[in-house]
Design an enzyme around this catalytic site. Sequence first.
Site, PDB file in Angstrom:
ATOM      1  N   CYS A 150       2.698  52.773-114.255  1.00 46.53           N
ATOM      2  CA  CYS A 150       2.002  53.608-115.286  1.00 46.53           C
ATOM      3  C   CYS A 150       1.873  55.013-114.247  1.00 46.53           C
ATOM      4  O   CYS A 150       0.812  55.262-113.425  1.00 46.53           O
ATOM      5  CB  CYS A 150       0.503  52.927-115.450  1.00 46.53           C
ATOM      6  SG  CYS A 150      -0.642  54.173-116.553  1.00 46.53           S
ATOM      7  N   CYS A 153      -1.226  56.779-114.692  1.00 53.50           N
ATOM      8  CA  CYS A 153      -2.428  56.401-114.162  1.00 53.50           C
ATOM      9  C   CYS A 153      -2.406  56.739-112.727  1.00 53.50           C
ATOM     10  O   CYS A 153      -3.354  57.108-111.888  1.00 53.50           O
ATOM     11  CB  CYS A 153      -2.573  54.778-114.220  1.00 53.50           C
ATOM     12  SG  CYS A 153      -2.061  54.046-115.849  1.00 53.50           S
ATOM     13  N   ASP A 154      -1.162  56.817-112.120  1.00 50.95           N
ATOM     14  CA  ASP A 154      -1.064  56.680-110.542  1.00 50.95           C
ATOM     15  C   ASP A 154      -0.193  58.219-110.111  1.00 50.95           C
ATOM     16  O   ASP A 154      -0.198  58.310-109.133  1.00 50.95           O
ATOM     17  CB  ASP A 154      -0.175  55.534-109.976  1.00 50.95           C
ATOM     18  CG  ASP A 154      -0.988  54.330-110.335  1.00 50.95           C
ATOM     19  OD1 ASP A 154      -2.179  54.247-110.620  1.00 50.95           O
ATOM     20  OD2 ASP A 154      -0.128  53.087-110.362  1.00 50.95           O
TER      21      ASP A 154
END
Length: 327
Positions: A150, A153-154
């Site tokens: 992701c 997300c990261d």
Amino acid sequence: MLLLGPSEDIDKEEDVENPFDKDLGIIGLGPAGLTAALYASRAGLSVVQIGLDYGGQMGLAMEIENYPGYEMISGVDLADKMRTQAEKFGTKIIYGEVSAIEKMEDGKFSIKSDMGDYVVKTLILATGGRHRELGVPGEKEFVGKGVSYCATCDAAFFKEKTVIVVGSGDAAATGTLALADVGAKMIYWISRTDYLKCERIYIERVKKRNNIAILYNKQITEIKGTNTVEEATFNDGSVLKIDGIFAEIGSIPNIELAESLGCEIENGLIKIDDDCKTNVPGVFSAGDVTTKIVNPLMRQITTSVGLGTIAALGAAEYIQGLKTKQY
Ligand SMILES: Cc1cc2nc3c(=O)[nH]c(=O)nc-3n(C[C@H](O)[C@H](O)[C@H](O)COP(=O)(O)OP(=O)(O)OC[C@H]3O[C@@H](n4cnc5c(N)ncnc54)[C@H](O)[C@@H]3O)c2cc1C
């Protein structure tokens, strides 16, 4: 006491007698499930909705620009608005994992989850998908140590780092842009084909960045490193020195619960008709996990929302039919 909407006159006595006994159980907290919850609770059904991750895949989207009514909204914010709206009309939302669903002798369904068991008269499976893995040596070893599924997300962990994004669809495109936005030093966007499947607008944006290179016809064959990811090798023998790899190669439909209930599966998806009914009476399905969305490009919030609506109205009709013994 449930907060009822326009259907306050509709009898929901089950909630008073037994809070674990509902008209409808919805599995999934993505856009299909949240929309189904809104429509079903407004139609007067008592609804329990169980899901593992809030917003489903939508919750992973940093910037959504193609949901009508919002020029731009984050997936988490959109999920929050959908949840609030469904709860306003009485849906009970549970954060948990459903491990099994069984059809009982009286035609009801028993749902077993790590947050308690429920009995429902009808079901909507809106279980969406989970990330697909690359399936190459080194991948599992470096999950969380440079391998991520992701980018949105990261991405923030990869400021001034060199990374690879694998995939050619919208998630890979938005992930690549998210990494560019947080200041990754260099991003290699890898497609295993000689084209990209994402929306054209993303390609135009990528071309304006000087820290993104698109590499076609390449497939990772191995990931290596010591404590964290250090390099990736490819099918053509080439090697890239990198700090991270983002696999944005689509999703695997979560069909296991449907299979165990005896729902027909076609091409790895839950088979539904135009009314979102499965072959099992009382079981409906909606969203990315269904045969209505065979083309991965159509796995969108708008399409999930539409199918969630149809499934909820079908479930309401089913409950009405039970009352008049039509089912
Ligand atoms: C990074 C990313 C960015 C995206 N950006 C966009 C975008 O900008 N615009 C757009 O239109 N689409 C976008 N998409 C696609 C969109 O998010 C999906 O098409 C949509 O979320 C599918 O909705 P769904 O409700 O069918 O399933 P999902 O969103 O996958 O939700 C499935 C739900 O089921 C739950 N579940 C599954 N099995 C169980 C179980 N056993 N027990 C409990 N719960 C379970 C999950 O926890 C989850 O809550 C993006 C997707 C990703 C990954």
